[in-house]
Motif scaffolding. Sequence first.
Motif, PDB file in Angstrom:
ATOM      1  N   SER A  93     -29.006 -34.730   4.148  1.00 43.21           N
ATOM      2  CA  SER A  93     -29.828 -34.166   5.752  1.00 43.21           C
ATOM      3  C   SER A  93     -30.391 -32.427   4.825  1.00 43.21           C
ATOM      4  O   SER A  93     -30.063 -32.035   4.169  1.00 43.21           O
ATOM      5  N   CYS A  94     -31.360 -32.102   5.728  1.00 39.83           N
ATOM      6  CA  CYS A  94     -31.908 -30.404   5.227  1.00 39.83           C
ATOM      7  C   CYS A  94     -32.021 -29.645   6.727  1.00 39.83           C
ATOM      8  O   CYS A  94     -32.726 -30.596   7.920  1.00 39.83           O
ATOM      9  N   PHE A  95     -31.992 -28.708   6.852  1.00 43.28           N
ATOM     10  CA  PHE A  95     -31.667 -27.859   8.674  1.00 43.28           C
ATOM     11  C   PHE A  95     -31.307 -26.340   8.343  1.00 43.28           C
ATOM     12  O   PHE A  95     -32.043 -25.937   6.740  1.00 43.28           O
ATOM     13  N   THR A  96     -32.543 -25.903   8.750  1.00 44.23           N
ATOM     14  CA  THR A  96     -33.043 -24.643   9.353  1.00 44.23           C
ATOM     15  C   THR A  96     -33.181 -24.505  10.410  1.00 44.23           C
ATOM     16  O   THR A  96     -32.742 -24.720  11.222  1.00 44.23           O
ATOM     17  N   SER A  97     -32.663 -22.836  10.190  1.00 41.33           N
ATOM     18  CA  SER A  97     -32.676 -21.948  12.268  1.00 41.33           C
ATOM     19  C   SER A  97     -33.488 -21.612  12.672  1.00 41.33           C
ATOM     20  O   SER A  97     -33.968 -21.239  13.649  1.00 41.33           O
ATOM     21  N   ALA A  98     -34.752 -21.540  11.414  1.00 43.99           N
ATOM     22  CA  ALA A  98     -36.089 -20.663  10.953  1.00 43.99           C
ATOM     23  C   ALA A  98     -36.637 -21.878  12.721  1.00 43.99           C
ATOM     24  O   ALA A  98     -36.368 -22.621  13.272  1.00 43.99           O
ATOM     25  N   ARG A  99     -37.711 -20.519  13.621  1.00 46.62           N
ATOM     26  CA  ARG A  99     -37.548 -21.764  15.208  1.00 46.62           C
ATOM     27  C   ARG A  99     -39.203 -22.450  14.523  1.00 46.62           C
ATOM     28  O   ARG A  99     -39.514 -22.634  13.421  1.00 46.62           O
ATOM     29  N   GLY A 100     -39.202 -23.476  15.330  1.00 46.11           N
ATOM     30  CA  GLY A 100     -39.458 -24.770  14.946  1.00 46.11           C
ATOM     31  C   GLY A 100     -38.408 -25.777  13.776  1.00 46.11           C
ATOM     32  O   GLY A 100     -39.523 -27.108  14.261  1.00 46.11           O
ATOM     33  N   GLY A 101     -37.649 -25.557  13.369  1.00 38.99           N
ATOM     34  CA  GLY A 101     -36.876 -25.753  12.438  1.00 38.99           C
ATOM     35  C   GLY A 101     -36.094 -27.144  13.028  1.00 38.99           C
ATOM     36  O   GLY A 101     -35.260 -27.315  14.163  1.00 38.99           O
ATOM     37  N   THR A 102     -36.321 -28.771  12.644  1.00 43.64           N
ATOM     38  CA  THR A 102     -35.440 -29.938  13.835  1.00 43.64           C
ATOM     39  C   THR A 102     -34.295 -30.769  12.380  1.00 43.64           C
ATOM     40  O   THR A 102     -35.333 -30.468  11.359  1.00 43.64           O
ATOM     41  N   PRO A 103     -33.571 -30.461  12.651  1.00 46.37           N
ATOM     42  CA  PRO A 103     -32.830 -31.240  11.418  1.00 46.37           C
ATOM     43  C   PRO A 103     -33.092 -32.603  10.842  1.00 46.37           C
ATOM     44  O   PRO A 103     -34.431 -33.276  11.800  1.00 46.37           O
ATOM     45  N   ILE A 104     -33.577 -32.643  10.070  1.00 50.25           N
ATOM     46  CA  ILE A 104     -33.870 -33.769   8.933  1.00 50.25           C
ATOM     47  C   ILE A 104     -32.804 -34.887   8.697  1.00 50.25           C
ATOM     48  O   ILE A 104     -32.051 -34.318   7.514  1.00 50.25           O
ATOM     49  N   TYR A 105     -32.973 -36.055   8.694  1.00 51.21           N
ATOM     50  CA  TYR A 105     -31.895 -36.469   7.775  1.00 51.21           C
ATOM     51  C   TYR A 105     -32.226 -37.736   7.080  1.00 51.21           C
ATOM     52  O   TYR A 105     -33.419 -38.572   7.032  1.00 51.21           O
ATOM     53  N   GLY A 106     -31.505 -38.639   6.333  1.00 53.39           N
ATOM     54  CA  GLY A 106     -31.842 -39.363   4.692  1.00 53.39           C
ATOM     55  C   GLY A 106     -31.387 -40.289   6.265  1.00 53.39           C
ATOM     56  O   GLY A 106     -31.286 -40.523   7.391  1.00 53.39           O
TER      57      GLY A 106
END
Length: 125
Positions: A49-62
Amino acid sequence: QLQLVESGGGLVQPGGSLRLSCAVSGSTLEDSTIAWFRLVPGKEREAVSCFTSARGGTPIYGDSVKGRFTVSGDKNTVYLQMNNLKPEDTGVYYCAGVRAIVIGICPRWTTFDSWGQGTQVTVSS
């Protein structure tokens, strides 16, 4: 560079749940991208998974964890909630970070310059 400290992991039966935590210092989650990778002997490092709290960021999953794992952030900690665990989820899980905002993709592991110490997750009956 970021400093990352992981906690959680352990032994769980198939179908069970675990939560991993990654405490982040050296930057904020709004200015960073945090990923979870797992390493299984004999296999390539896999992005979970990848994550950022930046605006526009949504979690990404394998693909192998979609619908079962959920990543979230609170203050300077990133959590990986793992549900309906399977034996093939067994491995060493690492959180990794970079002081950059990456949105829309989960970068290759070489992008990340800060790593936690790793925590073992074992799914077995």
